[in-house]
Design a protein around this motif. Sequence first.
Motif, PDB file in Angstrom:
ATOM      1  N   THR A  27      42.117  36.339  34.061  1.00  0.00           N
ATOM      2  CA  THR A  27      42.724  36.163  35.428  1.00  0.00           C
ATOM      3  C   THR A  27      42.957  34.687  35.739  1.00  0.00           C
TER       4      THR A  27
ATOM      5  N   MET B  52      48.328  45.523  36.147  1.00  0.00           N
ATOM      6  CA  MET B  52      49.357  45.412  36.844  1.00  0.00           C
ATOM      7  C   MET B  52      50.465  46.495  36.766  1.00  0.00           C
TER       8      MET B  52
ATOM      9  N   TRP C  96      36.462  41.095  39.403  1.00  0.00           N
ATOM     10  CA  TRP C  96      37.752  41.531  39.231  1.00  0.00           C
ATOM     11  C   TRP C  96      38.551  40.467  38.252  1.00  0.00           C
ATOM     12  N   TYR C  97      37.918  39.623  37.999  1.00  0.00           N
ATOM     13  CA  TYR C  97      38.437  38.748  37.144  1.00  0.00           C
ATOM     14  C   TYR C  97      38.440  39.232  35.450  1.00  0.00           C
TER      15      TYR C  97
ATOM     16  N   PRO D 223      49.529  39.468  41.757  1.00  0.00           N
ATOM     17  CA  PRO D 223      48.073  40.244  41.269  1.00  0.00           C
ATOM     18  C   PRO D 223      47.666  41.063  42.415  1.00  0.00           C
ATOM     19  N   LEU D 224      48.094  40.756  43.762  1.00  0.00           N
ATOM     20  CA  LEU D 224      47.476  41.445  44.875  1.00  0.00           C
ATOM     21  C   LEU D 224      48.533  42.260  45.869  1.00  0.00           C
TER      22      LEU D 224
ATOM     23  N   GLY E 281      45.260  32.411  37.710  1.00  0.00           N
ATOM     24  CA  GLY E 281      44.458  32.147  38.996  1.00  0.00           C
ATOM     25  C   GLY E 281      43.310  31.189  39.317  1.00  0.00           C
TER      26      GLY E 281
ATOM     27  N   VAL F 202      44.719  44.371  39.169  1.00  0.00           N
ATOM     28  CA  VAL F 202      45.079  42.908  39.002  1.00  0.00           C
ATOM     29  C   VAL F 202      45.014  42.582  37.352  1.00  0.00           C
ATOM     30  N   THR F 203      44.122  43.255  36.491  1.00  0.00           N
ATOM     31  CA  THR F 203      44.394  43.121  35.337  1.00  0.00           C
ATOM     32  C   THR F 203      45.273  44.149  34.611  1.00  0.00           C
TER      33      THR F 203
END
Length: 505
Positions: free
Chosen positions: A463, A344, A453-454, A138-139, A389, A341-342
Amino acid sequence: MAEHEHVRVAVVGSGFGGLGAAVRLRREGVTDFVVLERAGSVGGTWRDNSYPGCACDVPSHLYSFSFAPHPDWPRSFSGQEHIRAYLEHVTDTFGLRPHLRFDSEVKRMVWDTERLWWEIETGNGTLTADVVVSATGPLSEPRVPDIPGLDTFPGKVFHSARWDHDHDLRGRRVAVVGTGASAIQIVPAIQPLVSRLTLFQRTPPWVLPRMDRAISGAERALHRALPFTTRLRRGLLWGVRELQVQAFTKHPGELGLVEQLARRNMARAVKDPALRAKLTPDYRIGCKRILLSSTYYPAIVRPNVDVVAGGLSEVRGSTVVAADGTEAEADVIVFGTGFHVTDMPIAERVVGAEGRTLAETWTGGMEALRGASAAGFPNWMTLIGPNTGLGNSSMILMIESQLNYLADYLRQLDLLGGRVALDARRSAVRVWNHRVQQRMKHTVWNTGGCTSWYLDANGRNTTVWPGTTGEFRRATRRVDLSEYAVLRAPAKKTTAPHENTEVAA
């Protein structure tokens, strides 16, 4: 890459997830696989993020594979260069280099419903694979906000994950956008070098001291001589974090004491009441990731640092403008604004059995059975997928649990025999996701009063895992075939092309 190459498994990405998958495949006796990597070396996020001060906020002995303990970590919290060196060491120790395909960015993956395999187009050729393991993480794709006038800026602009080491910051006026995990490491590292540092803070973070120290030669010698001491150290680090989970997932009120510690940490370094007010969050600690630094607050109180309580909203030539109207002059803009992240980007390149991309399937939010399998995408598994996560522990623990699931997935395919595929049932994905989201309702990430960002564009937490790593390990120990449809290649004479026969498991 050989023309028309076919492999049993194609792994995408060579960070912790991809290399872990490669090691596990070899240990399971699977050698017919490749690791597709878009760059020219392994390392994933620890290769791409090389900004000044880059380090991990998880203790070294926990942020490493259980099957590849490292007795010689130089510090209790490792820097980027040490983690990257560790991943190179794992690559060599487990003989992974013959499987690596560098400069092979995946452009598109399409499921062939007749042949029951994946057709994969890369920047270095094409191949097919029975099973795909997506370990892009995700990063991996930096997020840069769309700022009006940014294209008019005459100076240098880059994201923290794409640091320009050829551009000297000495004596420059630098604007740092964001106050997340990267920014709080960058600011102390560059503050002594620059003439003026303007920090654009949209939301202040909670920051605790980083209890980092050098690991003595005697400790390292002990770990080399008695390997069980390394495992013991790792186990203790893991156990403490498992005990902390309930405060994040069930009883956020218990985090009040931690909040007090964070306030005291700030008060020790920041004497100005107005600045302290600007730096104090208005949400429960833990709602966003708790950051660790013993140098961030001392750096931002220096005379050459200005903290602007507002995000960057506009650029007018060399003038950067905050949401509250504050203006500053800058020669360089550094974005520490996180990642996709959410949403991708890899999801836009994966086309499933129904001709839809994974991104289209996930329009309402990411969801996958046990964080691994998406309905309509047979024999495709993701590592560090939806709701895997963590907010307080090591992602390596989650990766290793998913590797257990991958290993059993391949065993089940072998037991079923022939050309066969497993496709997660939509009902199973819905049940799993419903349980996860029900548990999420009581967590600090959903109730703490922040936007992080979750959360995806719909406000859902897709996440984080709302439990302990031990719970996740139990949930991913084995594949439950009742949660999958078993697909077999159609009989050429009796079955129409592009049609599968579904067999209830």
